[in-house]
Design a protein around this motif. Structure first.
Motif, PDB file in Angstrom:
ATOM      1  N   LEU A 271       0.843  -0.883   0.164  1.00  0.00           N
ATOM      2  CA  LEU A 271      -0.010  -0.053  -0.100  1.00  0.00           C
ATOM      3  C   LEU A 271       0.944   1.222   0.077  1.00  0.00           C
ATOM      4  O   LEU A 271       0.530   2.013  -0.804  1.00  0.00           O
ATOM      5  CB  LEU A 271      -1.052   0.081   1.313  1.00  0.00           C
ATOM      6  N   PHE A 272       1.896   1.265   0.709  1.00  0.00           N
ATOM      7  CA  PHE A 272       2.688   2.493   0.942  1.00  0.00           C
ATOM      8  C   PHE A 272       3.609   2.644  -0.307  1.00  0.00           C
ATOM      9  O   PHE A 272       3.742   3.793  -0.832  1.00  0.00           O
ATOM     10  CB  PHE A 272       3.670   2.309   2.189  1.00  0.00           C
ATOM     11  N   GLY A 273       3.878   1.486  -0.978  1.00  0.00           N
ATOM     12  CA  GLY A 273       4.593   1.594  -2.267  1.00  0.00           C
ATOM     13  C   GLY A 273       3.897   2.329  -3.450  1.00  0.00           C
ATOM     14  O   GLY A 273       4.227   3.087  -3.974  1.00  0.00           O
ATOM     15  N   ASN A 274       2.470   1.799  -3.432  1.00  0.00           N
ATOM     16  CA  ASN A 274       1.789   2.559  -4.437  1.00  0.00           C
ATOM     17  C   ASN A 274       1.295   3.914  -4.249  1.00  0.00           C
ATOM     18  O   ASN A 274       1.556   4.626  -5.082  1.00  0.00           O
ATOM     19  CB  ASN A 274       0.259   1.686  -4.379  1.00  0.00           C
ATOM     20  N   ILE A 275       1.125   4.424  -2.869  1.00  0.00           N
ATOM     21  CA  ILE A 275       0.873   5.824  -2.602  1.00  0.00           C
ATOM     22  C   ILE A 275       2.115   6.252  -2.825  1.00  0.00           C
ATOM     23  O   ILE A 275       2.132   7.610  -3.404  1.00  0.00           O
ATOM     24  CB  ILE A 275       0.276   5.881  -0.919  1.00  0.00           C
ATOM     25  N   ILE A 276       3.274   6.184  -2.117  1.00  0.00           N
ATOM     26  CA  ILE A 276       4.523   6.801  -2.092  1.00  0.00           C
ATOM     27  C   ILE A 276       5.279   6.915  -3.345  1.00  0.00           C
ATOM     28  O   ILE A 276       5.706   8.049  -4.017  1.00  0.00           O
ATOM     29  CB  ILE A 276       5.377   6.581  -0.943  1.00  0.00           C
ATOM     30  N   VAL A 277       5.438   5.993  -4.032  1.00  0.00           N
ATOM     31  CA  VAL A 277       6.214   5.619  -5.003  1.00  0.00           C
ATOM     32  C   VAL A 277       5.692   5.888  -6.230  1.00  0.00           C
ATOM     33  O   VAL A 277       6.471   6.401  -7.204  1.00  0.00           O
ATOM     34  CB  VAL A 277       7.220   4.204  -5.079  1.00  0.00           C
ATOM     35  N   GLU A 278       4.662   5.208  -6.403  1.00  0.00           N
ATOM     36  CA  GLU A 278       3.784   5.283  -7.555  1.00  0.00           C
ATOM     37  C   GLU A 278       3.076   6.877  -7.949  1.00  0.00           C
ATOM     38  O   GLU A 278       2.753   7.139  -8.858  1.00  0.00           O
ATOM     39  CB  GLU A 278       3.029   4.189  -7.889  1.00  0.00           C
ATOM     40  N   ILE A 279       2.579   7.108  -7.011  1.00  0.00           N
ATOM     41  CA  ILE A 279       1.769   8.517  -6.990  1.00  0.00           C
ATOM     42  C   ILE A 279       2.562   9.672  -6.526  1.00  0.00           C
ATOM     43  O   ILE A 279       2.400  10.626  -7.172  1.00  0.00           O
ATOM     44  CB  ILE A 279       0.343   8.172  -6.243  1.00  0.00           C
ATOM     45  N   ARG A 280       2.810   9.699  -5.451  1.00  0.00           N
ATOM     46  CA  ARG A 280       3.191  11.125  -4.707  1.00  0.00           C
ATOM     47  C   ARG A 280       4.620  11.274  -5.182  1.00  0.00           C
ATOM     48  O   ARG A 280       5.004  12.505  -5.375  1.00  0.00           O
ATOM     49  CB  ARG A 280       3.168  10.975  -3.373  1.00  0.00           C
ATOM     50  N   LEU A 281       5.577  10.400  -5.030  1.00  0.00           N
ATOM     51  CA  LEU A 281       7.220  10.737  -5.496  1.00  0.00           C
ATOM     52  C   LEU A 281       7.247  11.303  -6.681  1.00  0.00           C
ATOM     53  O   LEU A 281       8.057  12.391  -6.732  1.00  0.00           O
ATOM     54  CB  LEU A 281       7.943   9.571  -4.997  1.00  0.00           C
TER      55      LEU A 281
END
Length: 345
Positions: free
Chosen positions: A63-73
């Motif tokens: 979940l964090f990988g999707n939010i942080i790496v894929e969307i916000r970063l």
């Protein structure tokens, strides 16, 4: 004298380290904010696990990988890169033309990029092709302005500005024609939305592809810092110091236009930052370009990361980032007027 010089260098170093720390803090805060809120410790633990410095948490890492790496970063990296590029370009234009109101749109780059993007949208081309059209339009508009400035002899700073104004007006008129002819239910809304600027559609691959070129352009302008300082004293003084004025000015214009056009091709129209950030950086580190250009990059990156965070956080629907930067640019313009009364550089 030596003690004073050392104190000045120490003060500049502290300011730069403070700006770097503020940039890191802004990025962390931006990673934490959004529809799904995260805490700073959660983000740090996730980043540590990705760097194999902490044990992974299988229940939350996906979940964090999707939010942080894929969307916000990608958005944060893009905001930092574009903010830095537009700010450095603005500082370079202001030094090259000895004009405190110079910005990346001075020679028509923004108008040309807008026309190129609108034409691509009218033709129904892909997003990647749209970026190519926007980049080509920005570079072409500046080239046209330079040609106009040289029609009646060697161009001066004033004729270059006038040539850029003519070129910008031409491409703005051409853009108006495209908007008038566009389909009002499909093409026109897409053109208007692009003109307001957004970082929502930027992918990590696009950033990785464009970042080396933009960083190289900013590094090239930083290397021109001391010659630009000589130019700021006046053309005659610069020639007396052995500075090739025409070559320096065209070199600075070429590099500033290059990174500005790349920025606009990625994000659409984002105004004011190229005017505001250099002036704020000048308040911190002074007018010397060797310090001003890197400081402008850091200030611009911080400013645009903050603006993008506001754009996607203050309302249910995302606000185009160009609106945020324009609203925040109003007090910045007041600051410019205040400095203009006291003198500049």
């Amino acid at each position: 004298m030596s003690h004073a010089y050392s104190s000045e260098r120490a003060r500049a170093l502290i300011l730069f380290l403070s700006l770097v720390a503020l940039l890191a803090a802004a990025a962390l805060v931006a990673l934490s904010l959004g529809r799904y809120g995260l805490t700073i410790p959660e983000i740090l633990r996730f980043l540590a696990s990705r760097a194999n410095l902490a044990a992974p948490d299988p229940a939350r890492d996906d979940l964090f990988g999707n939010i942080i790496v894929e969307i916000r970063l990608p958005r944060i990296l893009a905001a930092g890169l574009i903010g830095a590029a537009l700010s450095v370009a603005g500082a370079a234009y202001q030094s090259a033309f000895r004009n405190p109101l110079a910005s990346p749109g001075l020679l028509g780059a923004l108008g040309g990029a807008s026309f190129g993007a609108a034409l691509a949208l009218m033709l129904g081309l892909s997003w990647v092709t749209l970026q190519g059209f926007a980049f080509a339009g920005g570079v072409g508009a500046v080239a046209l302005g330079v040609v106009i400035a040289n029609l009646f002899g060697e161009a001066s700073a004033i004729t270059l500005i006038l040539g850029g104004m003519i070129s910008g007006a031409f491409f703005t008129a051409a853009l108006s024609i495209l908007k008038y002819a566009a389909d009002p239910y499909d093409q026109l809304p897409a053109i208007v939305y692009w003109l307001m600027g957004s970082l929502a559609g930027i992918s990590l691959d696009q950033i990785l592809w464009t970042a080396p070129f933009m960083l190289a352009g900013m590094a090239g302008l930083a290397l021109l810092g001391r010659p630009l300082d000589a130019l700021a004293m006046g053309e005659d003084e610069a020639r007396g110091l052995g500075v090739p004025v025409a070559a320096l000015r065209y070199g600075a214009i070429a590099l500033a236009t290059f990174i500005s056009a790349l920025s606009v091709s990625l994000s659409g129209m984002i105004g004011w930052i190229g005017l505001f950030a250099p002036h704020f950086a000048r308040l911190l580190v002074g007018p010397g370009n060797a310090r001003l250009l890197p400081a402008s990059a850091l200030v611009g990156a911080i400013f645009l990361i903050g603006a993008d965070t506001l754009a996607r956080s203050v309302a249910r629907a995302e606000i185009p980032i160009g609106i945020i930067t324009e609203l925040l640019g109003i007090p910045a313009f007041i600051l410019v007027l205040r400095r203009a009364r006291r003198g500049w550089m």
